[in-house]
Design a protein around this motif. Structure first.
Motif, short mmCIF file in Angstrom:
data_model
loop_
_atom_site.label_atom_id
_atom_site.label_comp_id
_atom_site.label_asym_id
_atom_site.label_seq_id
_atom_site.Cartn_x
_atom_site.Cartn_y
_atom_site.Cartn_z
N SER A 85 -27.80 48.28 29.32
CA SER A 85 -28.99 47.45 29.25
C SER A 85 -28.54 45.94 28.79
N ILE A 86 -27.81 45.96 27.76
CA ILE A 86 -27.45 44.61 26.95
C ILE A 86 -26.69 43.75 28.12
N SER A 87 -25.75 44.67 28.48
CA SER A 87 -24.33 44.03 29.45
C SER A 87 -25.26 43.40 30.66
N ARG A 88 -26.58 44.04 31.21
CA ARG A 88 -27.18 43.33 32.44
C ARG A 88 -28.11 42.27 32.05
N LEU A 89 -28.58 42.19 30.66
CA LEU A 89 -29.47 41.26 30.23
C LEU A 89 -28.55 39.90 29.80
N ILE A 90 -27.18 40.00 29.43
CA ILE A 90 -26.48 38.77 29.09
C ILE A 90 -25.79 38.26 30.09
N VAL A 91 -25.87 38.78 31.44
CA VAL A 91 -25.05 38.23 32.62
C VAL A 91 -25.26 36.84 32.61
N TYR A 92 -23.89 35.92 33.09
CA TYR A 92 -24.15 34.69 32.97
C TYR A 92 -24.83 34.18 34.34
N ASP A 93 -25.34 32.95 34.35
CA ASP A 93 -26.16 32.60 35.33
C ASP A 93 -25.87 30.97 35.36
N GLU A 94 -26.16 30.24 36.48
CA GLU A 94 -26.10 28.93 36.73
C GLU A 94 -27.11 28.09 36.74
N ASN A 95 -28.43 29.06 36.72
CA ASN A 95 -29.89 28.09 36.97
C ASN A 95 -30.12 27.27 35.63
N GLU A 96 -30.99 26.29 35.94
CA GLU A 96 -31.20 25.28 34.74
C GLU A 96 -31.97 26.18 33.65
N GLU A 97 -33.05 26.61 33.82
CA GLU A 97 -33.56 27.59 32.90
C GLU A 97 -32.68 28.33 32.08
N TRP A 98 -31.73 28.99 32.68
CA TRP A 98 -30.80 29.79 32.14
C TRP A 98 -29.94 28.95 30.96
N CYS A 99 -29.38 27.77 31.62
CA CYS A 99 -28.55 26.81 31.04
C CYS A 99 -29.27 26.18 29.60
N ARG A 100 -30.43 26.08 29.88
CA ARG A 100 -31.27 25.59 28.68
C ARG A 100 -31.20 26.59 27.75
N GLY A 101 -31.71 28.00 27.88
CA GLY A 101 -31.62 29.01 26.90
C GLY A 101 -30.16 29.33 26.45
N TRP A 102 -29.13 29.29 27.39
CA TRP A 102 -27.64 29.39 26.96
C TRP A 102 -27.35 28.49 25.90
N LEU A 103 -27.53 26.98 26.10
CA LEU A 103 -27.40 26.14 25.02
C LEU A 103 -28.33 26.27 23.85
N ALA A 104 -29.49 26.82 23.80
CA ALA A 104 -30.29 27.06 22.51
C ALA A 104 -29.31 28.12 21.61
N GLY A 105 -29.22 29.09 22.59
CA GLY A 105 -28.61 30.28 21.87
C GLY A 105 -27.18 30.17 21.23
N ILE A 106 -26.32 29.50 22.10
CA ILE A 106 -24.99 29.41 21.65
C ILE A 106 -25.06 28.47 20.43
N PHE A 107 -25.84 27.54 20.39
CA PHE A 107 -25.82 26.71 19.32
C PHE A 107 -26.41 27.35 17.92
N ASP A 108 -27.49 28.19 18.17
CA ASP A 108 -27.68 29.04 17.08
C ASP A 108 -26.51 29.82 16.40
N ALA A 109 -25.84 30.40 17.42
CA ALA A 109 -24.73 31.39 16.89
C ALA A 109 -23.51 30.60 16.48
N GLU A 110 -23.08 29.19 17.15
CA GLU A 110 -21.81 28.78 16.95
C GLU A 110 -21.79 27.21 16.76
N GLY A 111 -23.06 26.65 16.79
CA GLY A 111 -23.04 25.36 16.67
C GLY A 111 -23.42 24.62 15.33
N GLY A 112 -23.14 23.45 15.33
CA GLY A 112 -23.33 22.51 14.02
C GLY A 112 -23.03 21.12 14.17
N THR A 113 -23.66 20.44 13.33
CA THR A 113 -23.69 19.00 13.33
C THR A 113 -23.30 18.41 12.10
N THR A 114 -22.29 17.35 11.94
CA THR A 114 -21.74 16.69 10.74
C THR A 114 -22.05 15.39 11.44
#
Length: 181
Positions: free
Chosen positions: A94-123
Motif C-alpha cells: 500500500s505504501i509503495s503504491r501511495l508514494i509513486v512518483y508523478d509529474e502533475n502540478e498538484e503532486w509536485c506541490r505536495g512533493w516539495l512541501a513533504g521533501i522540504f519537511d523531511a530534508e530542507g532548511g534555510t540559512t
C-alpha cells in the motif's frame, strides 16, 4: 495546515522514511528444522521524525488509506525520535503504491512541501539535502514545474548534496507560499 497532508506525505516518506523488502528465502536454516526455509520475506516501513507535525501528517495520510502505523521511539545513538512503522506485506504494498512518483502540478506541490519537511532548511539560502539521485532529480523537476531556478551543490564527503534555490529572499518567499511546507 488543512488539506495539506495528502500532498506532502510522499515527499516526507521518501525523504526520511525506510521502505524495504528483504528476501532471505533459502538463506538460513531454522534451528528447529534441518531443511532451509522456502520463504522468509520481511517487510519494513519506518518513519522517524523530530518534527511532530510532519510525522502526524504522514500518519494521518497512511491511516486515511487504511495503513495502520503504530508509534514507537526510534533509538539512534544516544538519542531517540518519535516514529511510526509497519511490517506487513499489505502495508508495504500500500505504501509503495501511495508514494509513486508523478509529474502533475498538484503532486509536485505536495512533493516539495513533504521533501522540504523531511530534508530542507534555510540559512543563507533554501536547500533540500539528499544522497539519492532519483530524489534529487525529482526535486529539480518539481522546482522546474513552478519555474524555480536551482543548482545542485557539490557532493560532500558523506555523499550528500543539496538542491539550492536561486533568486534570494523573493524566491524563498515564493517557495513557501507555493507548496506551504
Amino acid at each position: 495546515r488543512p488539506g495539506r497532508q495528502p500532498r506532502a506525505a510522499p515527499g516526507v516518506i521518501r525523504g526520511d522514511g525506510t521502505l524495504h523488502r528483504y528476501d532471505y528465502s533459502g538463506k538460513y536454516k531454522r534451528s528447529a528444522r534441518k531443511i532451509r526455509q522456502k520463504t522468509d520475506v520481511l517487510y519494513q516501513f519506518r518513519l522517524a521524525l523530530n518534527d511532530a507535525q510532519a510525522l502526524e501528517r504522514a500518519e494521518s495520510f497512511l491511516a486515511h488509506f487504511g495503513v495502520q502505523v503504530p508509534r514507537f521511539n526510534f533509538k539512534h545513538g544516544r538519542t531517540s525520535s518519535p516514529a511510526i512503522r509497519a511490517n506487513s506485506r499489505a502495508s508495504y504494498e500500500s505504501i509503495s503504491r501511495l508514494i509513486v512518483y508523478d509529474e502533475n502540478e498538484e503532486w509536485c506541490r505536495g512533493w516539495l512541501a513533504g521533501i522540504f519537511d523531511a530534508e530542507g532548511g534555510t540559512t543563507t539560502a533554501l536547500r533540500i539535502h539528499n544522497k539519492d539521485a532519483i530524489i534529487l532529480s525529482t526535486i529539480e523537476r518539481a522546482m522546474a514545474v513552478f519555474n524555480f531556478q536551482t543548482v545542485r551543490d557539490a557532493v560532500s564527503k558523506n555523499g550528500c548534496t543539496s538542491i539550492r534555490l536561486l533568486g534570494g529572499t523573493a524566491e524563498i518567499v515564493r517557495f513557501f507560499n507555493l507548496p506551504s511546507p
